[in-house]
Design a protein around this motif. Structure first.
Motif: not given
Ligand code: HEM
Length: 183
Positions: A165-169, A171-181
């Motif tokens: 997120t610093e590189k993207l500028g 003001p938050c933290k970005r999580l990419l969450i994969e989820h599967a049953p």
């Protein structure tokens, strides 16, 4: 943060390491032995408790925060706030999309609180992009623990990656969450 958070830290320590360790940790942190659940406390108390636990248990603070996140869902939210949990979603994706709404609804109970915000984008049926906004620093491992335990609660396996997120500028933290049953 509201006393319920610090009181849960106490429960987390006592359940995992016993009451003597809690005596040592709260004393070292200069924090009270127990907390009024519905009263706000200075955030420094929570950070000092985590710092003291890290030193006395010789475990990195990040690992303590992650374990506490899991404890919060496993032993606090789903036990003491079951009705809020049930009303906030029937599966992992719906629940995560509803997190802001849920924290807003309980503002009636915690008038002076300062909850985080989670802005969620559905990338696909099995992937969410979650932007975590908070005025507090350093709680990302706590968030990670929360999501891992939420996955378990909804019987879904979770994989989390972080965007830079610093590189993207951003003001938050970005999580990419994969989820599967879980089968
Ligand atoms: C139904 C159960 C829940 C209740 C009653 C609850 C309530 C609270 C309260 C009172 C605080 C302290 C804020 C303050 O005093 O200023 C807090 C903080 C927080 N909550 Fe929840 N919460 C619940 C579930 C969750 C879940 C499932 C998540 C999952 C992501 C979550 C994420 C957080 C985070 C990350 C914080 C730390 C504050 C920050 O990041 O700035 N909460 N919550």
């Amino acid at each position: 943060m509201y006393g319920m958070v610090n009181q849960a830290v106490k429960g987390f320590v006592e359940d995992n390491h016993g009451p003597e360790m809690w005596q040592k940790i709260h004393t070292k942190a200069g924090a009270p032995e127990s907390f009024a659940v519905m009263s706000p406390y200075d955030d420094a108390i929570t950070y000092n408790l985590v710092g003291a636990a890290s030193e006395l248990l010789q475990v990195p603070a990040e690992k303590i925060l992650k374990g506490f996140g899991e404890y919060w869902v496993d032993k606090v939210a789903t036990v003491h706030y079951e009705s809020i949990m049930t009303r906030s979603g029937q599966n992992f994706m719906d629940f995560v999309k509803n997190l802001d709404h849920m924290h807003q609804r309980i503002r009636i109970t915690f008038p002076n609180y300062n909850p985080p915000s989670f802005r969620v984008k559905v990338v696909s049926a099995s992937e969410l992009q979650v932007d975590y906004y908070s005025e507090r620093a350093g709680l990302l491992p706590f968030v990670e623990g929360l999501f891992i335990a939420l996955g378990r609660y909804f019987q879904e396996g979770i994989k989390i990656e972080y965007a830079d997120t610093e590189k993207l500028g951003l003001p938050c933290k970005r999580l990419l969450i994969e989820h599967a049953p879980l089968t």
